[in-house]
Design a protein around this motif. Structure first.
Motif, PDB file in Angstrom:
ATOM      1  N   ASN A 147      -1.640  13.944 -12.326  1.00  9.93           N
ATOM      2  CA  ASN A 147      -2.262  13.534 -13.582  1.00  9.93           C
ATOM      3  C   ASN A 147      -3.576  14.291 -13.782  1.00  9.93           C
ATOM      4  N   PRO A 148      -3.655  15.165 -14.797  1.00 11.13           N
ATOM      5  CA  PRO A 148      -4.862  15.983 -14.963  1.00 11.13           C
ATOM      6  C   PRO A 148      -6.099  15.160 -15.290  1.00 11.13           C
ATOM      7  N   THR A 259      10.942   0.051  -9.921  1.00 10.63           N
ATOM      8  CA  THR A 259      10.526   0.154  -8.522  1.00 10.63           C
ATOM      9  C   THR A 259       9.066  -0.241  -8.337  1.00 10.63           C
ATOM     10  N   ILE A 260       8.177   0.260  -9.197  1.00 10.74           N
ATOM     11  CA  ILE A 260       6.764  -0.097  -9.043  1.00 10.74           C
ATOM     12  C   ILE A 260       6.564  -1.579  -9.318  1.00 10.74           C
ATOM     13  N   SER A 261       7.350  -2.143 -10.249  1.00  7.24           N
ATOM     14  CA  SER A 261       7.277  -3.577 -10.516  1.00  7.24           C
ATOM     15  C   SER A 261       7.710  -4.374  -9.290  1.00  7.24           C
ATOM     16  N   ALA A 262       8.820  -3.967  -8.680  1.00 10.53           N
ATOM     17  CA  ALA A 262       9.312  -4.659  -7.479  1.00 10.53           C
ATOM     18  C   ALA A 262       8.315  -4.524  -6.333  1.00 10.53           C
ATOM     19  N   PHE A 263       7.668  -3.372  -6.244  1.00 14.03           N
ATOM     20  CA  PHE A 263       6.671  -3.122  -5.201  1.00 14.03           C
ATOM     21  C   PHE A 263       5.503  -4.098  -5.319  1.00 14.03           C
ATOM     22  N   LYS A 290      -0.951   9.282  -5.026  1.00 15.85           N
ATOM     23  CA  LYS A 290      -2.213   8.758  -5.543  1.00 15.85           C
ATOM     24  C   LYS A 290      -1.967   7.645  -6.560  1.00 15.85           C
ATOM     25  N   PHE A 291      -0.869   7.738  -7.269  1.00 16.34           N
ATOM     26  CA  PHE A 291      -0.498   6.658  -8.186  1.00 16.34           C
ATOM     27  C   PHE A 291      -0.273   5.371  -7.396  1.00 16.34           C
ATOM     28  N   ILE A 292       0.431   5.488  -6.271  1.00 20.71           N
ATOM     29  CA  ILE A 292       0.689   4.317  -5.421  1.00 20.71           C
ATOM     30  C   ILE A 292      -0.627   3.768  -4.880  1.00 20.71           C
ATOM     31  N   ALA A 293      -1.482   4.662  -4.394  1.00 25.08           N
ATOM     32  CA  ALA A 293      -2.760   4.230  -3.811  1.00 25.08           C
ATOM     33  C   ALA A 293      -3.648   3.552  -4.853  1.00 25.08           C
ATOM     34  N   ARG A 294      -3.625   4.058  -6.081  1.00 25.21           N
ATOM     35  CA  ARG A 294      -4.424   3.419  -7.138  1.00 25.21           C
ATOM     36  C   ARG A 294      -3.916   2.013  -7.428  1.00 25.21           C
ATOM     37  N   ARG A 295      -2.601   1.846  -7.421  1.00 25.33           N
ATOM     38  CA  ARG A 295      -2.042   0.517  -7.660  1.00 25.33           C
ATOM     39  C   ARG A 295      -2.429  -0.456  -6.549  1.00 25.33           C
ATOM     40  N   LEU A 296      -2.547   0.050  -5.338  1.00 22.87           N
ATOM     41  CA  LEU A 296      -2.979  -0.805  -4.229  1.00 22.87           C
ATOM     42  C   LEU A 296      -4.427  -1.256  -4.423  1.00 22.87           C
ATOM     43  N   ALA A 318      -7.456   3.691   2.227  1.00 23.70           N
ATOM     44  CA  ALA A 318      -6.142   4.347   2.219  1.00 23.70           C
ATOM     45  C   ALA A 318      -6.109   5.475   1.195  1.00 23.70           C
ATOM     46  N   PHE A 319      -6.738   5.233   0.029  1.00 22.10           N
ATOM     47  CA  PHE A 319      -6.802   6.283  -1.002  1.00 22.10           C
ATOM     48  C   PHE A 319      -7.593   7.479  -0.491  1.00 22.10           C
ATOM     49  N   LYS A 320      -8.715   7.207   0.151  1.00 19.40           N
ATOM     50  CA  LYS A 320      -9.553   8.290   0.683  1.00 19.40           C
ATOM     51  C   LYS A 320      -8.814   9.038   1.790  1.00 19.40           C
ATOM     52  N   ALA A 321      -8.110   8.284   2.647  1.00 19.39           N
ATOM     53  CA  ALA A 321      -7.344   8.917   3.726  1.00 19.39           C
ATOM     54  C   ALA A 321      -6.268   9.839   3.153  1.00 19.39           C
TER      55      ALA A 321
END
Length: 433
Positions: A147-148, A259-263, A290-296, A318-321
């Motif tokens: 994502n730019p 999938t992201i909803s189920a997650f 990074k999309f996953i990490a942002r959702r976390l 986790a995002f930084k890692a």
């Protein structure tokens, strides 16, 4: 051009991948992205009017980002300069920019600078581009799968159009197969018979990636022996040669949203096994980590919150890692955050509090801040503010909310996890006041 150079180019063309050999050179031959290149659409218009500005192609792999950039260069008669942000450093970038400036100064030739994986450039490299884009020395076309709006400097992004490219549709993928069989200089000299079932299997398992489907088709053709002069490709042959995943998942499909909803719902439901499964599915499908990490990070405050304040710390870590380590190793960091958040006590009290407060702010814009807690330079007369540290438990009862809202209760700690401590603490300090 000498004989040796010509011979080298002919050899390279024959040995190049199928996706390169049948790469289109005009919009008419281009497959997919009708929302951009179709008659009357944005790219079609700016190319025809020769008013191409700097832009970023944002989309998944194999959807035509590099090809479109080359078509734009050819149709607008601009010099095409290509670099990859993965392999280029600041010194090489400056040399390329100087070359572009020389093209204008000495040859009166305008330039298109195409940067693949532009999000990989650091701040210094992106900043180096700014004056050249600003002055029009180069028309910058960047390509990125990330994502730019998160990955590209705001100063550079403000000078560019962001054009989203979509995964190829089934109709587009069938066209690619037919084009390869009919127009490829290698394939058209072979007697290839491919069943409709094989084509269907290729299309359904390509995840909208044109390069992937062509590479799989090429492996199938070149690895199958001819029988009586015919190369026969059926579903089983394709299945053995398929490079893509055996499930369809892309960033704009229904399966992506499901999938992201189920997650998230598995995390909220404190099911670490389901949450880790959906994490694995998204990573294997090529989802932006990074999309996953942002959702976390969002989940840690929306659904865990003060029931376990460490949840947000772990999500951000986790995002930084992920930024520092990268995949595949960073999947361990994501897995740790997922299992921690799934098993943490849950509370949405902060989420409810900000929503309720926001509603009141929108409805009561004229609510006045009490005089005794305003900035002293904006208060007239003797206004008594009680300094909490001068009182028992460092607490004193006084009104902080506007008069119209003085009895409002936004944040109500639950009995969950650490929030139980918060609730008990608030009750304790108020005793005797």
């Amino acid at each position: 051009m000498d004989l040796f150079t010509l011979n080298m180019q002919n050899n390279m063309k024959e040995n190049a991948p199928l996706s390169y050999r049948i790469r289109p050179e005009s919009l008419e031959d281009f497959v997919g992205q009708r929302h951009l290149v179709g008659e009357g659409k944005y790219l079609n218009r700016v190319i025809k009017s020769d008013r191409v500005s700097s832009m970023i192609f944002y989309g998944p792999p194999g959807v035509g980002k590099t090809t479109l950039a080359k078509i734009i260069s050819k149709m607008t008669k601009k010099q095409f300069i290509e670099i990859s942000a993965v392999t280029s450093n600041l010194k090489e970038l400056r040399e390329v920019l100087q070359q572009a400036e020389d093209n204008i100064k000495f040859h009166n030739v305008n330039n298109i600078l195409f940067i693949d994986e532009i999000h990989r450039f650091n701040k210094s490299q992106q900043d180096a581009l700014l004056p050249y884009v600003e002055k029009g020395v180069v028309t910058l076309i960047g390509a990125t799968t990330e994502n730019p709006y998160f990955e590209v400097n705001k100063a550079l992004l403000s000078r560019m159009q962001v054009l989203p490219l979509k995964p190829l549709e089934e109709e587009d993928l069938y066209r690619l197969i037919e084009k390869a069989l009919e127009k490829d200089p290698v394939f058209k000299n072979l007697n290839i018979k491919i069943t409709e079932d094989a084509k269907k299997f290729l299309v359904r398992n390509s995840s909208g990636d044109g390069r992937n489907i062509l590479n799989s088709l090429e492996i199938a053709v070149l690895s199958t022996d001819a029988v009586k002069g015919e190369i026969y490709i059926d579903r089983e042959v394709v299945k053995d040669c398929l490079q893509s995943r055996n499930f369809i998942y892309d960033k704009s499909s229904t399966e992506h949203y499901n999938t992201i909803s189920a997650f998230i719902k598995s995390l909220r439901g404190s099911d670490p096994d389901a949450a880790i499964y959906y994490l694995a599915k998204m990573l294997e499908a090529g989802e932006d980590p990074k999309f996953i990490a942002r959702r976390l990070i969002i989940f840690a405050s929306e659904d865990v919150s003060n029931a376990d304040p460490k949840g947000l710390v772990i999500a951000v870590a986790a995002f930084k890692a992920l930024e520092v380590v990268g995949l595949p190793e960073a999947r361990l960091n994501l897995a740790q955050a997922v299992t921690y958040l799934a098993t943490a006590p849950k509370s949405n009290a902060s989420y409810i509090a900000i929503n309720k407060a926001t509603e009141d702010v929108k409805r009561g814009k004229s609510a006045q801040i009490p005089m005794h807690i305003r900035d002293s330079s904006n208060v007239e007369g003797d206004v008594s503010y009680k300094y909490p540290h001068n009182y028992p438990n460092h607490y004193v009862e006084q009104q902080y909310l506007p008069e119209e809202l003085k009895d409002k209760k936004y944040y109500e700690p639950t009995e969950q996890g650490y929030e139980r401590n918060i609730k008990k603490y608030m009750e304790y300090i108020k005793k005797g006041n």
